[in-house]
Write an enzyme that holds these catalytic residues in place. Structure first.
Site, PDB file in Angstrom:
ATOM      1  N   GLY A  53       0.822  -1.197   0.000  1.00 32.24           N
ATOM      2  CA  GLY A  53       0.000   0.000   0.000  1.00 32.24           C
ATOM      3  C   GLY A  53       0.855   1.245   0.000  1.00 32.24           C
ATOM      4  N   CYS A  80       5.121  -6.319   1.629  1.00 32.00           N
ATOM      5  CA  CYS A  80       5.506  -4.919   1.778  1.00 32.00           C
ATOM      6  C   CYS A  80       4.776  -4.287   2.972  1.00 32.00           C
ATOM      7  CB  CYS A  80       5.255  -4.157   0.476  1.00 32.00           C
ATOM      8  SG  CYS A  80       6.142  -2.578   0.375  1.00 32.00           S
ATOM      9  N   GLU A 172       4.760 -10.435  -6.768  1.00 33.96           N
ATOM     10  CA  GLU A 172       3.762 -10.486  -7.834  1.00 33.96           C
ATOM     11  C   GLU A 172       4.203  -9.796  -9.115  1.00 33.96           C
ATOM     12  OE1 GLU A 172       2.590  -6.817  -5.323  1.00 33.96           O
ATOM     13  OE2 GLU A 172       3.615  -8.746  -5.071  1.00 33.96           O
ATOM     14  N   SER A 224     -24.384  -6.230 -26.642  1.00 30.42           N
ATOM     15  CA  SER A 224     -23.700  -5.225 -27.457  1.00 30.42           C
ATOM     16  C   SER A 224     -22.847  -5.843 -28.550  1.00 30.42           C
ATOM     17  CB  SER A 224     -22.809  -4.358 -26.562  1.00 30.42           C
ATOM     18  OG  SER A 224     -21.711  -5.118 -26.071  1.00 30.42           O
ATOM     19  N   GLY A 226     -19.964  -7.000 -27.678  1.00 35.48           N
ATOM     20  CA  GLY A 226     -18.661  -6.968 -27.036  1.00 35.48           C
ATOM     21  C   GLY A 226     -18.385  -8.261 -26.290  1.00 35.48           C
ATOM     22  N   VAL A 227     -17.167  -8.405 -25.801  1.00 33.93           N
ATOM     23  CA  VAL A 227     -16.750  -9.654 -25.169  1.00 33.93           C
ATOM     24  C   VAL A 227     -17.606  -9.981 -23.946  1.00 33.93           C
ATOM     25  CG1 VAL A 227     -14.845 -10.858 -24.034  1.00 33.93           C
ATOM     26  CG2 VAL A 227     -14.383  -9.359 -25.975  1.00 33.93           C
ATOM     27  N   ASP A 228     -17.775  -9.019 -23.044  1.00 34.02           N
ATOM     28  CA  ASP A 228     -18.424  -9.303 -21.765  1.00 34.02           C
ATOM     29  C   ASP A 228     -19.889  -9.703 -21.935  1.00 34.02           C
ATOM     30  OD1 ASP A 228     -15.993  -8.571 -20.684  1.00 34.02           O
ATOM     31  OD2 ASP A 228     -16.618  -6.519 -20.273  1.00 34.02           O
ATOM     32  N   LYS A 370     -10.767  -9.842 -17.166  1.00 31.00           N
ATOM     33  CA  LYS A 370     -11.043  -9.837 -18.602  1.00 31.00           C
ATOM     34  C   LYS A 370     -10.447 -11.051 -19.309  1.00 31.00           C
ATOM     35  CE  LYS A 370     -12.777  -7.275 -22.025  1.00 31.00           C
ATOM     36  NZ  LYS A 370     -14.073  -6.583 -21.982  1.00 31.00           N
TER      37      LYS A 370
END
Length: 514
Positions: A53, A80, A172, A224, A226-228, A370
């Site tokens: 953070g 961290c 990460e 739409s 679109g992908v989602d 995604k």
């Protein structure tokens, strides 16, 4: 199913932690640090990861958690800020460093018994990525120092008996060369995860959940293309069949042949009930003389909702509204700093007419990133060209036709955009680019065509590469590819005589022009 809860203290890398955990086929969720102990321990997690953070523990109102979570008997990894907070809450000492340590460092492993589970199979020294101002001066009782760097005496610590670990660096990020091994050690050796969160299991669990939620009721979804929304539609259809009714609004701002492609995939391939509404004239009329991009967005959003609601009324009694909300949208809205003002409006039911606000939501993708949504789409049998297509703005071509929007100008852009995408596909570049687009500029330029003077439109091409869409680099497309695209556009698209290539980075520019 195993579950890891990631406790977010505001790190820019928190989503990256989640992605790295999920890459190892372990399910995880991000939870704000101020959500309370009950929420933090929700779902009987196999382990907890405390994120980094931007705060210092010495700041006023520095974020914290209840120390009782360390007595819950659950493995914990602090990264961290998460390590520093662990040390402080368990009786160690943290100091404000004289110099901030930022960048590469060489981690030297202590090779004591406590380090074994976390650093198994790693060399004695490895490159890591540091980004901190404070550091642990004294480890808490029961902890051993398991690694250090030249500038950080306690770069990693462990209480093997209680299965609590701390890393001062960021495992990460790609700059930490063996970070995936450290996370793998924590997930599988410390937490005992099985790594069985696969696309098949995601689909199976989603179908079961949707069936239980919807029962025999009708579900409506704004498709739409679109992908989602496409993946959500096929997933819900698999669960409830013809109870799902999709509405596709053709607003005249779509890419070339998009309406036909959507109808082919969803009507013919998947046989999903689909109502197509041609509202293009309505949208063009509302956008006449409008040049400000924010006004364009508001008009398009308002008109879409009215058209969608009108079409939904024809379906009859509907109890559920399905949306393609994905996990980054959810994370933004539950940040411990408060909901983001940038959440997409189409994920907000409050924008619907009163008679539709009572609809219950079905959001089958709300726990997926995604790239995971794309994987689910491929597993469900959606065409790869649809699943892997580049992002397309919600307002469509209205924000790529700079200045006033009209059918004529959209047709010009549609034709040019098709050529650009077709050529980069043919050259093998499409999958190497994060986003490619064409923009019709609100200016004209002098040209010469067939020995005659012309005064026609200017088109800009843009291609970028990015990992998070927060920053982006312009793509170095080959000269011969750009020349071929330009030549085809000028020769095949009426009213364009000049093509330029955008070489701006983000920031200071944005990816889209409006």
């Amino acid at each position: 199913m195993d579950r890891i809860n990631i406790i977010d203290f505001g790190s820019q890398y928190t989503q990256l932690i989640a992605r790295k955990v999920r890459e190892q086929k372990v399910y995880c969720q991000i939870i704000p640090c101020n959500a309370g102990t009950g929420k933090i321990l929700e779902g009987n997690p196999s382990g907890l990861i405390l994120s980094g953070g931007p705060s210092s523990l010495f700041d006023k109102n520095a974020p914290t958690i209840d120390a009782e979570i360390f007595s819950a008997g659950i493995p914990i990894l602090g990264i961290c800020y998460g390590m520093q907070l662990t040390a402080l809450l368990l009786g160690g000492k943290v100091q404000r460093s004289r110099e901030r340590e930022y960048g590469h460092a060489i981690l030297k492993l202590a090779r004591n018994d406590s380090a074994g589970w976390l650093f198994s199979g790693m060399p004695d020294a490895t490159q890591v990525w540091m980004s901190h101002g404070d550091s642990v001066l004294k480890a808490p009782p029961g902890f051993e120092t398991i690694a250090s760097t030249d500038n950080c005496r306690i770069a990693a610590m462990a209480d093997k008996k209680r299965r609590i670990y701390g890393l001062q660096f960021h495992p990460e990020v790609a700059h930490t060369l063996n970070g995936h091994k450290m996370l793998s050690g924590f997930l599988f050796k410390v937490c005992g995860c099985k790594g069985d969160w696969t696309m098949d299991s995601i689909i199976e669990q989603s179908v079961q959940s949707i069936q239980e939620q919807a029962g025999k009721a009708k579900v409506v979804l704004g498709l739409s293309g679109g992908v989602d929304s496409s993946v959500a539609a096929v997933l819900i259809s698999r669960a409830v069949g013809n109870q799902l009714h999709c509405i596709f609004v053709d607003n005249g701002l779509l890419r070339m042949n998009e309406r036909q492609e959507v109808e082919k995939v969803f009507k013919k391939q998947f046989r999903i009930p689909l109502m197509t509404v041609d509202a293009s004239k309505r949208f063009y009329s509302k956008l006449k003389n409008v040049q400000d991009p924010e006004k364009k967005r508001k008009i398009i959003g308002k008109e879409f909702i009215e058209v969608f609601a009108g079409a939904a009324r024809k379906i009859g009694k509907v109890e559920f509204l399905a949306q393609g909300t994905i996990y980054p949208d959810v994370i933004e809205s539950v940040s411990f700093k408060g909901p983001s003002a940038t959440i997409k409006s189409h994920h907000n039911v409050g924008g619907l007419p009163k008679n539709m606000r009572s609809l219950k939501l079905i959001e089958p993708l709300r726990e997926l990133f995604k790239d995971e949504v794309r994987q689910v789409g491929l597993s469900l049998g959606l065409p790869r060209e649809m699943v892997m297509r580049h992002p397309f703005p919600g307002p469509g071509l209205a924000v790529r036709v700079l200045g006033e929007v009209s059918k004529e100008r959209c047709d010009i852009l549609r034709a040019a955009d098709r050529i650009f995408i077709e050529e980069i596909r043919n050259a093998g570049w499409y999958d190497r680019i994060s986003q490619a687009l064409a923009v019709l500029l609100p200016v004209r330029a002098v040209g010469v065509m067939g020995d005659e003077r012309t005064y026609q439109n200017v088109l800009a091409l843009r291609a970028v590469n990015t990992t998070d869409f927060m920053t982006a680099e312009w793509t170095r497309l080959p000269d011969d590819l750009l020349a071929r695209v330009s030549n085809r556009i000028v020769n095949e698209v009426k009213d364009i005589n000049r093509v330029v290539y955008d070489i701006s980075t983000k920031p200071p520019a944005t990816i889209e022009w409006e």
